[in-house]
Design a protein around this motif. Structure first.
Motif: not given
Lengths: 218, 137
Positions: A132-137, A139-142, A69-76
């Motif tokens: 990219e990794f920093a952005n993902l983290i 956004e809470g996509a850890t 129920a978290g973000p998928g590839p399309r959002e990330l």
């Protein structure tokens, strides 16, 4: 039977059966030139590295759809950023090729120049990936968020770690070449790093195709 | 042939001098080298083979997603082969064919690991999940 029949004098002729053996099995441990088997050995190391990536790809293939129920590839994922990243790695591949050509010509300064240009592209690739990794983290996509993100960070991060070690190796060789010149041992090391560097580009083809592009298609 | 002759043969072998046993032992002299032409062809091909899949996905040129996925997978396979030939200089002759043999063996194992894992886990998902759901109801 007495021992005398077994322990023959070296100068005495060998029995016919033994001389025949000698033709098929090399009984003498003859020496090989230094580094003669390095390239094959390094290739086999790369193949074993390939198996590590195969397992990580398999894990991503199995878990890549479990978003919890978290973000998928399309959002990330941002494909333009991935495209720039891919081009950095492609450029670094051909500039490493130019370094190898300079090495074959025996030009120390050009070899070093192309190696350093390769390093710039490699460093650009790593910087974009870390951004990219920093952005993902941010956004809470850890990696802890979902199985998809765990397997994503493990696969892409392992590739990034390989590039990092490739860069360290590359700088080491720039120093080695400036100190000792293009001696046989340094040429061998440069050829090993060439295989390593191009191999990482091959792995990246799998990453951008199966992780990023197919992720956007999910 | 006596022992002295045999030792002499082995000695010559060690120093790589002409003798029939030395054939195929070209240690250290059969590394593949690329030419400028190889690297440029490889680079141009890989740029094209990278750009097309990105364009296909970003523009959505093919409406059907599974068709797009198959096409970009095919592009990836071709690009891997291009890199192997033009950048890694793979051929059947380097290191007496052992490079190629190791590569083929690895490719087979990689194929089994990835397709096998996905196949098994897909069926585990498909067959195990509904049972949990029913138990939870």
């Amino acid at each position: 039977m007495s021992d005398a029949t077994h322990h023959q004098d070296v100068s005495a002729p060998l029995p016919a059966s033994l001389t025949k053996l000698g033709k098929f099995w090399d009984l003498n441990e003859h020496d090989h030139p230094e580094g003669h088997s390095t390239m094959l050995g390094f290739w086999i190391y790369l193949m074993s590295d390939c198996l590590i990536f195969a397992m990580l790809f398999a894990a991503f293939g199995v878990l890549g759809g479990n978003y919890a129920a978290g973000p998928g590839p399309r959002e990330l994922f941002e494909l333009p950023l991935v495209a720039v990243n891919t081009s950095m790695l492609l450029f670094s591949s051909i500039t490493y090729g130019f370094a190898m050509l300079a090495m074959q010509r025996g030009s120390v300064s050009q070899t070093q120049m192309w190696l350093l240009i390769t390093a710039v592209f490699g460093a650009a690739f790593l910087s974009i990936e870390l951004y990219e990794f920093a952005n993902l983290i941010h956004e809470g996509a850890t990696p802890q968020r979902s199985a998809f993100l765990s397997s994503f960070f493990t696969l892409v991060g392992t590739h990034g770690l390989h590039v990092t070690f490739g860069l360290i190796w590359l700088f080491t060789l720039v120093v080695q070449v400036s100190r000792k010149g293009l001696i046989q041992a340094n040429k061998r090391r440069l050829m090993c790093l060439s295989l390593f560097w191009h191999f990482l580009d091959v792995v990246w083809i799998g990453v951008f195709t199966f992780v990023y592009l197919m992720g956007m298609l999910r | 042939m006596n022992a002295k002759n045999y030792n002499d043969l082995a000695h010559r072998h060690a120093h790589g001098e002409a003798n029939p046993h030395a054939i195929g032992h070209g240690h250290g002299h059969d590394e593949a080298h690329g030419s400028l032409r190889d690297y440029v062809i490889g680079f141009v091909l890989s740029v094209v083979l990278t750009a097309i899949p990105f364009w296909l996905v970003m523009s959505g040129a093919i409406a059907d997603k599974s068709t797009t996925a198959l096409v970009i997978a095919a592009f990836a396979v071709v690009q891997v082969i291009v890199h192997m030939v033009y950048f890694l200089h793979m051929n059947g002759k380097a290191e007496g064919g052992w490079n190629m043999l190791a590569l083929i063996f690895t490719a087979v194992v990689v194929l089994i690991v990835i397709s096998g894992s996905m196949w098994v886990m897909y069926h585990m998902n498909a067959n195990m999940m509904p049972m949990h759901m029913e138990q939870m109801d």
